[in-house]
Scaffold this active site. Structure first.
Site, PDB file in Angstrom:
ATOM      1  N   ARG A  19      25.522 114.307 -18.109  1.00 23.94           N
ATOM      2  CA  ARG A  19      26.904 113.853 -17.906  1.00 23.94           C
ATOM      3  C   ARG A  19      27.491 113.328 -19.207  1.00 23.94           C
ATOM      4  O   ARG A  19      26.802 113.183 -20.214  1.00 23.94           O
ATOM      5  CB  ARG A  19      26.952 112.761 -16.837  1.00 23.94           C
ATOM      6  CG  ARG A  19      26.140 111.520 -17.176  1.00 23.94           C
ATOM      7  CD  ARG A  19      26.196 110.504 -16.053  1.00 23.94           C
ATOM      8  NE  ARG A  19      25.513 109.260 -16.401  1.00 23.94           N
ATOM      9  CZ  ARG A  19      25.517 108.183 -15.626  1.00 23.94           C
ATOM     10  NH1 ARG A  19      26.157 108.192 -14.467  1.00 23.94           N
ATOM     11  NH2 ARG A  19      24.868 107.095 -16.001  1.00 23.94           N
ATOM     12  N   ARG A  41      17.102 111.656 -16.775  1.00 25.63           N
ATOM     13  CA  ARG A  41      16.141 111.052 -15.851  1.00 25.63           C
ATOM     14  C   ARG A  41      16.137 111.730 -14.484  1.00 25.63           C
ATOM     15  O   ARG A  41      15.109 111.789 -13.821  1.00 25.63           O
ATOM     16  CB  ARG A  41      16.464 109.567 -15.663  1.00 25.63           C
ATOM     17  CG  ARG A  41      16.136 108.690 -16.852  1.00 25.63           C
ATOM     18  CD  ARG A  41      16.396 107.234 -16.521  1.00 25.63           C
ATOM     19  NE  ARG A  41      16.044 106.353 -17.633  1.00 25.63           N
ATOM     20  CZ  ARG A  41      16.127 105.035 -17.587  1.00 25.63           C
ATOM     21  NH1 ARG A  41      16.563 104.431 -16.493  1.00 25.63           N
ATOM     22  NH2 ARG A  41      15.787 104.305 -18.638  1.00 25.63           N
ATOM     23  N   ALA A  90      21.050 110.041 -24.848  1.00 26.07           N
ATOM     24  CA  ALA A  90      20.721 109.215 -23.683  1.00 26.07           C
ATOM     25  C   ALA A  90      21.033 107.754 -23.981  1.00 26.07           C
ATOM     26  O   ALA A  90      20.676 107.237 -25.047  1.00 26.07           O
ATOM     27  CB  ALA A  90      19.251 109.376 -23.316  1.00 26.07           C
ATOM     28  N   GLY A  91      21.692 107.100 -23.053  1.00 24.82           N
ATOM     29  CA  GLY A  91      22.014 105.697 -23.272  1.00 24.82           C
ATOM     30  C   GLY A  91      22.518 105.026 -22.014  1.00 24.82           C
ATOM     31  O   GLY A  91      23.046 105.683 -21.111  1.00 24.82           O
ATOM     32  N   SER A 141      27.274 103.800 -31.528  1.00 24.91           N
ATOM     33  CA  SER A 141      28.513 103.265 -30.958  1.00 24.91           C
ATOM     34  C   SER A 141      29.226 102.451 -32.016  1.00 24.91           C
ATOM     35  O   SER A 141      28.588 101.872 -32.914  1.00 24.91           O
ATOM     36  CB  SER A 141      28.208 102.374 -29.749  1.00 24.91           C
ATOM     37  OG  SER A 141      29.357 101.626 -29.359  1.00 24.91           O
ATOM     38  N   TYR A 154      23.501  95.753 -25.874  1.00 24.93           N
ATOM     39  CA  TYR A 154      23.953  97.115 -26.152  1.00 24.93           C
ATOM     40  C   TYR A 154      24.281  97.280 -27.638  1.00 24.93           C
ATOM     41  O   TYR A 154      23.851  98.251 -28.278  1.00 24.93           O
ATOM     42  CB  TYR A 154      25.181  97.431 -25.307  1.00 24.93           C
ATOM     43  CG  TYR A 154      25.759  98.799 -25.520  1.00 24.93           C
ATOM     44  CD1 TYR A 154      25.182  99.918 -24.936  1.00 24.93           C
ATOM     45  CD2 TYR A 154      26.892  98.981 -26.305  1.00 24.93           C
ATOM     46  CE1 TYR A 154      25.711 101.186 -25.132  1.00 24.93           C
ATOM     47  CE2 TYR A 154      27.435 100.242 -26.499  1.00 24.93           C
ATOM     48  CZ  TYR A 154      26.844 101.344 -25.922  1.00 24.93           C
ATOM     49  OH  TYR A 154      27.375 102.596 -26.123  1.00 24.93           O
ATOM     50  N   LYS A 158      22.491  99.748 -30.462  1.00 24.44           N
ATOM     51  CA  LYS A 158      23.237 100.782 -31.184  1.00 24.44           C
ATOM     52  C   LYS A 158      23.258 100.523 -32.688  1.00 24.44           C
ATOM     53  O   LYS A 158      23.304 101.470 -33.484  1.00 24.44           O
ATOM     54  CB  LYS A 158      24.658 100.866 -30.625  1.00 24.44           C
ATOM     55  CG  LYS A 158      24.717 101.423 -29.199  1.00 24.44           C
ATOM     56  CD  LYS A 158      24.125 102.819 -29.097  1.00 24.44           C
ATOM     57  CE  LYS A 158      24.354 103.465 -27.749  1.00 24.44           C
ATOM     58  NZ  LYS A 158      23.811 104.837 -27.679  1.00 24.44           N
ATOM     59  N   ILE A 187      35.430 105.988 -24.960  1.00 22.90           N
ATOM     60  CA  ILE A 187      35.508 107.396 -24.593  1.00 22.90           C
ATOM     61  C   ILE A 187      35.601 107.504 -23.072  1.00 22.90           C
ATOM     62  O   ILE A 187      34.912 106.779 -22.343  1.00 22.90           O
ATOM     63  CB  ILE A 187      34.262 108.166 -25.081  1.00 22.90           C
ATOM     64  CG1 ILE A 187      34.045 107.969 -26.590  1.00 22.90           C
ATOM     65  CG2 ILE A 187      34.375 109.648 -24.753  1.00 22.90           C
ATOM     66  CD1 ILE A 187      35.139 108.521 -27.471  1.00 22.90           C
TER      67      ILE A 187
END
Length: 245
Positions: A19, A41, A90-91, A141, A154, A158, A187
């Site tokens: 996604r 996953r 992935a995050g 990010s 987070y 990053k 985003i």
């Protein structure tokens, strides 16, 4: 390779591919003729992503946890040939003040966002160095370089991805392997769709372009980094000017 299919005969592995940004990069690369290995996953989400790719490519998917070293051993053993490109997309994200964030949440964020990227790079490097070619793109990010309240874990993960990118680019650049990072701002993805209206309004107010970016625009940057052979150690900031304010 042709201009219409610049990634023809390239084998590319993309994590977080089911996604958002990862899926958009997958579509972009598939349209350019690449063969893809999609990683996420959840198997049903991967199957849906696989069906969303244009027909004709040799694509497959692997479900697993990028923060698990054993998973990467299995990936390395099952690829069948050297990967040309790795995209660490992935995050997971989380919003709360640090003193209210559970230790297990902090650990999960660091494990997925940073450790997963480190392990992914480690898994593919031997083959790339041996072939003296390869490209790694790490999705970081803008919060890795700009403060954000409620995003300490987070942002730390990053920022670590940026450090990983810079150090690894210096370490393996002479071996023909290039390592770069993309630093998106806000985003339009599943991650941002759940933002409270006030938070969304504030994000747009602080973004000079007064809009969020699209996952397709991030995919465009990924394509640039794959094709530009002099890009190494780069940090491509895509934030509509947010970090300039």
């Amino acid at each position: 390779m042709t201009m219409a299919n610049p990634l023809s005969k390239k084998l590319i592995l993309i994590t977080g591919a089911s996604r958002g940004i990862g899926l958009s990069i997958s579509r972009k690369f598939a349209h350019a003729g690449a063969s893809l290995i999609l990683v996420s996953r959840t198997r049903p989400h991967l199957d849906a992503a696989l069906s969303a790719l244009p027909p004709g490519g040799e694509h497959r998917c692997i479900a697993g946890d990028v923060g698990d070293p054993q998973f990467w051993e299995e990936v390395r053993g099952g690829c069948g040939k050297k990967l040309d490109v790795l995209v660490n997309s992935a995050g997971i994200t989380h919003s709360s003040l640090l003193m209210a964030t559970k230790p297990e949440t902090i650990e999960d964020i660091i494990r997925t966002n940073l450790v997963g990227s480190v392990l992914g790079c480690r898994a593919v490097l031997r083959g790339m160095v041996r072939a003296r070619s390869g490209c790694i793109i790490n999705i970081s990010s803008v919060l890795g370089i700009k403060a954000g309240t409620g995003s300490v874990a987070y942002a730390a993960s990053k920022a670590g991805v940026i450090g990983l990118t810079r150090s690894l680019a210096a370490e393996v650049g002479s071996s023909g392997v290039r390592v770069n990072a993309i630093l998106p701002g806000y985003i339009e993805t599943d991650m941002t769709s759940g933002m409270a209206e006030g938070a969304r309004r504030e994000a747009l107010e602080f973004t000079p372009m007064r809009r969020m970016g699209t996952a397709e625009e991030v995919a465009d940057a990924a394509m640039f980094l794959v094709l530009n052979k002099f890009a190494n150690g780069s940090q491509v900031v895509l934030d509509g000017g947010l970090s300039a304010t």
